[in-house]
Design an enzyme around this catalytic site. Structure first.
Site, PDB file in Angstrom:
ATOM      1  N   LYS A 228       0.959  -1.258   0.026  1.00 35.27           N
ATOM      2  CA  LYS A 228       0.211  -0.082  -0.011  1.00 35.27           C
ATOM      3  C   LYS A 228       0.804   1.352  -0.083  1.00 35.27           C
ATOM      4  O   LYS A 228       0.577   2.059  -0.740  1.00 35.27           O
ATOM      5  CB  LYS A 228      -1.113  -0.016   1.035  1.00 35.27           C
ATOM      6  CG  LYS A 228      -2.030  -1.245   1.258  1.00 35.27           C
ATOM      7  CD  LYS A 228      -2.871  -0.863   2.472  1.00 35.27           C
ATOM      8  CE  LYS A 228      -2.218  -1.121   3.781  1.00 35.27           C
ATOM      9  NZ  LYS A 228      -1.808  -2.403   4.296  1.00 35.27           N
TER      10      LYS A 228
ATOM     11  N   ARG B 247      -9.626   0.734   8.794  1.00 37.16           N
ATOM     12  CA  ARG B 247      -9.238  -0.793   9.469  1.00 37.16           C
ATOM     13  C   ARG B 247     -10.097  -1.689   9.907  1.00 37.16           C
ATOM     14  O   ARG B 247     -10.276  -2.745  10.311  1.00 37.16           O
ATOM     15  CB  ARG B 247      -7.813  -0.744  10.194  1.00 37.16           C
ATOM     16  CG  ARG B 247      -6.702  -0.989   9.431  1.00 37.16           C
ATOM     17  CD  ARG B 247      -5.543  -0.800  10.440  1.00 37.16           C
ATOM     18  NE  ARG B 247      -4.380  -1.815  10.017  1.00 37.16           N
ATOM     19  CZ  ARG B 247      -3.346  -1.059   9.498  1.00 37.16           C
ATOM     20  NH1 ARG B 247      -3.474   0.149   9.365  1.00 37.16           N
ATOM     21  NH2 ARG B 247      -2.010  -1.791   9.371  1.00 37.16           N
TER      22      ARG B 247
ATOM     23  N   ARG C  98      11.894  -6.084   5.476  1.00 35.31           N
ATOM     24  CA  ARG C  98      11.695  -4.887   5.140  1.00 35.31           C
ATOM     25  C   ARG C  98      12.315  -3.774   6.013  1.00 35.31           C
ATOM     26  O   ARG C  98      12.752  -4.141   7.045  1.00 35.31           O
ATOM     27  CB  ARG C  98      10.111  -4.461   5.238  1.00 35.31           C
ATOM     28  CG  ARG C  98       9.728  -3.026   5.138  1.00 35.31           C
ATOM     29  CD  ARG C  98       8.413  -2.660   4.626  1.00 35.31           C
ATOM     30  NE  ARG C  98       7.429  -3.134   6.003  1.00 35.31           N
ATOM     31  CZ  ARG C  98       6.118  -2.862   5.892  1.00 35.31           C
ATOM     32  NH1 ARG C  98       5.515  -2.635   4.922  1.00 35.31           N
ATOM     33  NH2 ARG C  98       5.687  -3.165   6.939  1.00 35.31           N
TER      34      ARG C  98
ATOM     35  N   ARG D 186      11.179  -1.517  11.188  1.00 37.55           N
ATOM     36  CA  ARG D 186      10.101  -1.186  12.075  1.00 37.55           C
ATOM     37  C   ARG D 186       9.942  -2.438  13.270  1.00 37.55           C
ATOM     38  O   ARG D 186      10.252  -3.426  12.726  1.00 37.55           O
ATOM     39  CB  ARG D 186       8.645  -1.276  11.308  1.00 37.55           C
ATOM     40  CG  ARG D 186       8.552   0.022  10.709  1.00 37.55           C
ATOM     41  CD  ARG D 186       7.144  -0.174   9.791  1.00 37.55           C
ATOM     42  NE  ARG D 186       6.018  -0.789  10.236  1.00 37.55           N
ATOM     43  CZ  ARG D 186       4.900  -0.864  10.068  1.00 37.55           C
ATOM     44  NH1 ARG D 186       4.552  -0.248   8.665  1.00 37.55           N
ATOM     45  NH2 ARG D 186       3.834  -1.503  10.411  1.00 37.55           N
TER      46      ARG D 186
ATOM     47  N   ARG E 255      -0.604  -9.435  13.107  1.00 38.16           N
ATOM     48  CA  ARG E 255      -1.237  -8.458  12.208  1.00 38.16           C
ATOM     49  C   ARG E 255      -1.970  -9.109  11.358  1.00 38.16           C
ATOM     50  O   ARG E 255      -3.054  -8.366  10.965  1.00 38.16           O
ATOM     51  CB  ARG E 255       0.058  -7.508  11.775  1.00 38.16           C
ATOM     52  CG  ARG E 255       0.717  -6.725  12.760  1.00 38.16           C
ATOM     53  CD  ARG E 255       2.006  -6.194  12.316  1.00 38.16           C
ATOM     54  NE  ARG E 255       2.135  -5.344  11.268  1.00 38.16           N
ATOM     55  CZ  ARG E 255       3.088  -5.222  10.379  1.00 38.16           C
ATOM     56  NH1 ARG E 255       4.223  -5.472  10.950  1.00 38.16           N
ATOM     57  NH2 ARG E 255       3.152  -4.399   9.394  1.00 38.16           N
TER      58      ARG E 255
HETATM   59  P1  AMP Z   1       0.833  -0.035   9.437  1.00 36.74           P
HETATM   60  O1  AMP Z   1       1.854   1.015   9.194  1.00 36.74           O
HETATM   61  O2  AMP Z   1      -0.348   0.692   8.604  1.00 36.74           O
HETATM   62  O3  AMP Z   1       1.143  -1.266   9.069  1.00 36.74           O
HETATM   63  O4  AMP Z   1       0.084   0.288  10.908  1.00 36.74           O
HETATM   64  C1  AMP Z   1       1.119  -0.299  12.066  1.00 36.74           C
HETATM   65  C2  AMP Z   1       0.281  -0.451  13.235  1.00 36.74           C
HETATM   66  O5  AMP Z   1      -0.304   0.867  13.610  1.00 36.74           O
HETATM   67  C3  AMP Z   1      -0.992  -1.208  13.153  1.00 36.74           C
HETATM   68  O6  AMP Z   1      -0.547  -2.586  13.419  1.00 36.74           O
HETATM   69  C4  AMP Z   1      -1.786  -0.544  14.216  1.00 36.74           C
HETATM   70  O7  AMP Z   1      -1.474  -0.826  15.517  1.00 36.74           O
HETATM   71  C5  AMP Z   1      -1.633   0.974  14.167  1.00 36.74           C
HETATM   72  N1  AMP Z   1      -2.658   1.345  13.174  1.00 36.74           N
HETATM   73  C6  AMP Z   1      -2.290   1.845  11.973  1.00 36.74           C
HETATM   74  N2  AMP Z   1      -3.459   2.379  11.290  1.00 36.74           N
HETATM   75  C7  AMP Z   1      -4.506   2.176  12.142  1.00 36.74           C
HETATM   76  C8  AMP Z   1      -5.801   2.257  12.100  1.00 36.74           C
HETATM   77  N3  AMP Z   1      -6.434   2.817  11.064  1.00 36.74           N
HETATM   78  N4  AMP Z   1      -6.514   1.876  13.159  1.00 36.74           N
HETATM   79  C9  AMP Z   1      -6.064   1.211  14.220  1.00 36.74           C
HETATM   80  N5  AMP Z   1      -4.868   1.226  14.223  1.00 36.74           N
HETATM   81  C10 AMP Z   1      -3.952   1.571  13.313  1.00 36.74           C
END
Ligand code: AMP
Length: 216
Positions: A15, A90, A129, A163, A174
């Site tokens: 994404k 999400r 990554r 990360r 996840r």
């Molecule tokens: P990402 O960078 O999108 O993979 O997000 C990393 C982490 O941030 C996720 O595993 C969640 O803990 C939190 N997170 C990111 N976006 C959201 C969202 N829209 N709602 C809730 N938690 C989020």
């Protein structure tokens, strides 16, 4: 007309990469709620401290907090021409809140795109990554490393970061959170016949062409 692109797909589906292409080629702001939360953690804000423990376990941050963060972000001037949502919504609750927000944006067109990718590739993509700390360019220790070892191809920085939640154990959590909480959003748009799908292994040119054909 303001284009709003919602990217849906498992963690590691690409994404962020697609959002960066849309940012460069169509001037759409890249809004990653994960990046916004990581910024809060870096700045040690109250929200960041609350989110850190959840994120390290792959658990979602609460819907209201994330939606409020998103509402503030879309007020910024770089969103004037439109934006790409990467990692939001999400949950169905977030989808509902987003629909209320979009109702208040005049003349906008929402394009919902799912990025399709096999689960074994996801694990390899995420566990390998890492990214440039300066410009954010993403690499993968199994497949794509900088041409000159330890030097970012795009900006020349020698500082890289990984990360904390990109480990095999957290990825599994996840993915399970994704299946339980986020897949219903995909079903929602599929049932409305509003879901587009692209393959997660498309090259940059094909991605660009797809969006040239599909954005207004
Ligand atoms: P990402 O960078 O999108 O993979 O997000 C990393 C982490 O941030 C996720 O595993 C969640 O803990 C939190 N997170 C990111 N976006 C959201 C969202 N829209 N709602 C809730 N938690 C989020």
């Amino acid at each position: 007309m303001k284009n709003i692109v919602m990217l849906l797909g498992a963690p590691g589906s690409g994404k962020g990469t697609v959002a960066k292409i849309l940012n460069t080629s169509f001037a759409l702001a890249h809004i990653s709620t994960g990046d916004l939360l990581r910024e809060e953690i870096k700045n040690k804000t109250e929200l960041g401290l609350k989110a850190e423990g959840l994120m390290s376990k792959g658990i979602l941050v609460d819907d209201t907090t994330v939606t409020n963060m998103l509402k503030a972000r879309i007020q910024q001037p770089d969103c004037d021409k439109g934006f790409v949502l990467d990692g939001f919504p999400r949950t169905l609750v977030q989808l509902n809140l987003l629909q209320q927000v979009l109702n208040d944006i005049p003349n906008c067109k929402l394009t919902v795109v799912q990025i399709d990718i096999a689960e074994d590739i996801i694990i390899k993509r995420i566990s390998g990554r890492y990214s440039c700390s300066n410009c954010g360019k993403i690499y993968n220790e199994f497949w794509i490393n900088p041409t000159q070892k330890g030097v970012c191809d795009d900006c020349g920085s020698t500082d890289f970061t990984k990360r904390k939640d990109d480990t095999v154990e957290v990825i599994k959590d996840r993915l399970s959170v994704y299946k339980q909480q986020t897949l219903p959003i995909i079903d929602y748009y599929k049932n409305l016949n509003l879901l587009h799908s692209i393959q997660g292994d498309l090259g940059k040119e094909s991605i660009l062409q797809w969006f040239k054909n599909n954005l207004v």
